[in-house]
Scaffold this motif. Structure first.
Motif, mmCIF file in Angstrom:
data_model
loop_
_atom_site.group_PDB
_atom_site.id
_atom_site.type_symbol
_atom_site.label_atom_id
_atom_site.label_comp_id
_atom_site.label_asym_id
_atom_site.label_seq_id
_atom_site.Cartn_x
_atom_site.Cartn_y
_atom_site.Cartn_z
ATOM 1 N N ASN A 151 -5.694 -2.499 -2.219
ATOM 2 C CA ASN A 151 -4.633 -2.283 -3.228
ATOM 3 C C ASN A 151 -5.239 -2.003 -4.603
ATOM 4 O O ASN A 151 -4.831 -2.600 -5.618
ATOM 5 C CB ASN A 151 -3.686 -3.481 -3.297
ATOM 6 C CG ASN A 151 -2.762 -3.537 -2.101
ATOM 7 O OD1 ASN A 151 -2.271 -2.514 -1.633
ATOM 8 N ND2 ASN A 151 -2.539 -4.729 -1.585
ATOM 9 N N SER A 177 0.823 -1.200 0.000
ATOM 10 C CA SER A 177 0.000 0.000 0.000
ATOM 11 C C SER A 177 0.860 1.254 0.000
ATOM 12 O O SER A 177 0.368 2.352 -0.245
ATOM 13 C CB SER A 177 -0.930 0.002 1.212
ATOM 14 O OG SER A 177 -0.178 0.012 2.408
ATOM 15 N N ASN A 202 -6.157 1.557 0.021
ATOM 16 C CA ASN A 202 -4.973 0.830 0.479
ATOM 17 C C ASN A 202 -5.310 -0.566 0.988
ATOM 18 O O ASN A 202 -4.501 -1.485 0.873
ATOM 19 C CB ASN A 202 -4.263 1.621 1.573
ATOM 20 C CG ASN A 202 -3.552 2.833 1.028
ATOM 21 O OD1 ASN A 202 -3.046 2.827 -0.098
ATOM 22 N ND2 ASN A 202 -3.524 3.905 1.808
#
Length: 124
Positions: free
Chosen positions: A77, A31, A74
């Motif tokens: 992803n 991330s 994040n």
């Protein structure tokens, strides 16, 4: 290594909107990667559209500022590019790219190691 897969491209009329997605997977995906969106029209060089750094700071090409928004989930992803008020000159193959952590948004293709296969955006 990092694998990137774009989706969400298509054909729209001028003034319309699209949202591109880029799913990152593979060994080493993080991330914290810096990421970006690029585009390439036939006969033209690949150009940076939007970048996001490891802390979520963003940068944009002047041609798309105030129309495009880059963001990142994040936890999943996934990188996004929300494109509003699309113009015919936005027509191109759009690519996402990723590289090691960086604390400055980057828009130069040479700064990115990993690339997706692209998704076509056509605006008429």
């Amino acid at each position: 290594h990092v694998q990137l897969v774009e989706s969400g491209g298509g054909s729209v009329q001028a003034g319309g909107s699209l949202r591109l997605s880029c799913a990152a997977s593979g060994y080493g995906v993080s991330s914290r990667h810096s990421m970006g969106w690029f585009r390439q029209a036939p006969g033209k060089e690949r150009e940076g559209v939007a970048g996001i750094d490891s802390d979520g700071r963003t940068g944009y090409a002047d041609s798309v500022k105030d129309r495009f928004t880059i963001s990142k989930d994040n936890a999943k992803n996934i990188l996004y590019l929300q494109m509003n008020n699309l113009k015919p000159e936005d027509t191109a193959m759009y690519y996402c790219a990723a590289d090691q952590p960086c604390w400055l948004p980057r828009l130069q293709p040479r700064d990115f190691r990993y690339w997706g296969q692209g998704t076509q955006v056509t605006v008429s």
